[in-house]
Design an enzyme around this catalytic site. Structure first.
Site, PDB file in Angstrom:
ATOM      1  N   TRP A  31     -40.400  13.118  66.908  1.00 18.70           N
ATOM      2  CA  TRP A  31     -39.951  12.094  65.957  1.00 18.70           C
ATOM      3  C   TRP A  31     -39.330  10.906  66.686  1.00 18.70           C
ATOM      4  CZ3 TRP A  31     -42.262  11.672  61.682  1.00 18.70           C
ATOM      5  CH2 TRP A  31     -42.683  12.808  60.967  1.00 18.70           C
ATOM      6  N   ASP A  53     -31.528   9.110  63.169  1.00 19.73           N
ATOM      7  CA  ASP A  53     -32.498   9.645  62.221  1.00 19.73           C
ATOM      8  C   ASP A  53     -32.068  11.083  61.904  1.00 19.73           C
ATOM      9  OD1 ASP A  53     -34.581  10.790  60.853  1.00 19.73           O
ATOM     10  OD2 ASP A  53     -36.122  10.373  62.362  1.00 19.73           O
ATOM     11  N   LYS A 107     -36.016  17.257  53.275  1.00 16.89           N
ATOM     12  CA  LYS A 107     -35.630  18.427  54.069  1.00 16.89           C
ATOM     13  C   LYS A 107     -34.346  19.045  53.524  1.00 16.89           C
ATOM     14  CE  LYS A 107     -38.704  16.688  57.147  1.00 16.89           C
ATOM     15  NZ  LYS A 107     -38.987  15.485  57.925  1.00 16.89           N
TER      16      LYS A 107
HETATM   17  C1  LIG Z   1     -39.664  14.529  58.467  1.00 17.82           C
HETATM   18  C2  LIG Z   1     -39.069  13.604  59.451  1.00 17.82           C
HETATM   19  C3  LIG Z   1     -39.434  12.248  59.500  1.00 17.82           C
HETATM   20  C4  LIG Z   1     -40.487  11.650  58.601  1.00 17.82           C
HETATM   21  O1  LIG Z   1     -40.002  11.557  57.327  1.00 17.82           O
HETATM   22  P1  LIG Z   1     -40.843  10.846  56.160  1.00 17.82           P
HETATM   23  O2  LIG Z   1     -39.842  10.849  55.069  1.00 17.82           O
HETATM   24  O3  LIG Z   1     -42.037  11.701  55.908  1.00 17.82           O
HETATM   25  O4  LIG Z   1     -41.217   9.493  56.622  1.00 17.82           O
HETATM   26  C5  LIG Z   1     -38.799  11.440  60.431  1.00 17.82           C
HETATM   27  N1  LIG Z   1     -37.873  11.918  61.258  1.00 17.82           N
HETATM   28  C6  LIG Z   1     -37.500  13.223  61.238  1.00 17.82           C
HETATM   29  C7  LIG Z   1     -36.448  13.701  62.189  1.00 17.82           C
HETATM   30  C8  LIG Z   1     -38.086  14.095  60.334  1.00 17.82           C
HETATM   31  O5  LIG Z   1     -37.714  15.383  60.311  1.00 17.82           O
END
Ligand SMILES: *Cc1c(COP(=O)(O)O)cnc(C)c1O
Length: 360
Positions: free
Chosen positions: A102, A172, A196
């Site tokens: 990511w 993030d 999540k």
């Molecule tokens: C799932 C995830 C993303 C992507 O998220 P979206 O909402 O599908 O754009 C980005 N960064 C991390 C750490 C993730 O777990």
């Protein structure tokens, strides 16, 4: 009705009491004779739902007054571009930690807007550990520093927040937000897709220190400008109202169970149970440096990859689903977010022990 234990990395398991409440209110929200899905986003009913969700999230995270909480669309992936577009200011450089798949995507997007300096790069160790802080290279010209506290795909997590001096730290937190206590005041900007740990897909939470929103690049579209959303209370256009409502129910559930301190204890316990089971077995293994193991996403391999299909099929029979690892990592991955109960983790461990006896 029968529910399985769902170890999906996202969209992921939601708390059962939340789903029950949504079901009870589906056709008639609090005597209004309509579903939350059918309400005007500007009507007083939905506005009260929206404001309550923001207030509860602020309370859970103890968000300081000089921060704004935004509910946006486009997922965490849109933030990969919004962050440089809004935070570079006059600078042409940003610092990024490259500690997983990511981070890598965030880096690739940022490169469209500026020079990206890698503070540290875990690609060489296959994203299984993070180099010592003494080896990190921070640039004096960087406008901000970006990192991914929990790498969802690799199962790699920082044990503590990196010290980046007085540069705004951007995180993030898609797969770790609300999993344990957090000091928001140490961050410049936090973002996280909801699917999540916070609710269904469709909504993205951004927590931004007010002063960082004042200088977007000149041609930044309105919808990609934090200031626009701050000024409109995240109602620049029609927000994903039902996802917002569901996230609000999740925040209430978290408050009722004792907030993030209690949630953190539960998550630590669940993770320790699973890692102990893996480490005590000669059949299962986890590649991540123990110091940097994620509490949320636990990748593990079987001693023999030829057994993967059988493992997944038999696990499914036992009511344990979505355990396949990410295609780039292989093996298995158990995501054990807030809403995964301890019984689910115990059921997985029991199954793993039994499978090892029969196949190990
Ligand atoms: C799932 C995830 C993303 C992507 O998220 P979206 O909402 O599908 O754009 C980005 N960064 C991390 C750490 C993730 O777990």
């Amino acid at each position: 009705m029968s529910r399985v234990f769902n170890f999906s990395a996202g969209p992921a398991v939601l708390p059962e009491p939340v789903l029950e409440q949504a079901k009870a209110e589906l056709l008639d929200w609090q005597g209004r004779g309509m579903s939350v899905m059918e309400m005007s986003h500007r009507g007083k009913e939905f506005v009260s739902i929206a404001e309550q969700a923001v207030a509860d999230l602020k309370e859970l995270l103890n968000v300081p007054d000089n921060y704004n909480v935004l509910f946006l669309q486009g997922g965490a992936t849109t933030q990969f571009g919004m962050v440089p577009m809004n935070l570079l200011g006059g600078s042409n450089e940003a610092d990024y930690f490259n500690t997983g798949l990511w981070s890598k995507k965030a880096v690739a997007e940022a490169k469209k807007f500026c020079q990206v300096n890698l503070v540290t790069d875990s690609a060489g160790n296959n994203f299984t550990t993070i180099a010592e802080p003494s080896t990190w290279k921070l640039s004096p010209n960087a406008a901000y520093v970006h990192y991914t506290p929990n790498e969802t795909i690799n199962g790699l997590a920082y044990d503590t927040m990196p010290d980046v001096g007085d540069k705004p730290l951007v995180a993030d937190m898609s797969s770790t937000i609300l999993s344990r206590p957090l000091d928001v005041s140490k961050y410049g900007l936090i973002y996280a897709g909801a699917q999540k740990n916070m609710g269904p897909a469709g909504i993205t939470v951004v927590i931004i220190r007010e002063d960082l929103a004042s200088n977007p690049l000149p041609k930044t579209p309105n919808m990609l400008t934090y200031k626009t959303h701050i000024d409109s209370g995240s109602m620049t256009n029609t927000p994903p109202t039902y996802a917002w409502y569901m996230a609000g129910l999740v925040f209430k559930w978290l408050k009722d169970l004792g907030g993030l301190a209690e949630m953190g204890k539960r998550n630590q316990r669940k993770a320790e149970m699973l890692y102990t089971a893996i480490d005590n077995s000669a059949f299962y293994s986890n590649p991540v440096d123990p110091k940097y193991r994620s509490w949320m996403n636990v990748p593990f391999a079987l001693a023999n990859d030829d057994l993967n299909k059988t493992f997944l099929a038999e696990a499914k029979e036992a009511g344990l689903v979505t355990l396949a690892g990410h295609r780039l990592v292989g093996g298995m991955r158990a995501s054990i977010y807030n809403a995964m109960p301890e019984e689910g983790v115990q059921a997985l461990i029991n199954f793993m022990n039994d499978f090892e006896k029969r196949n190990g």
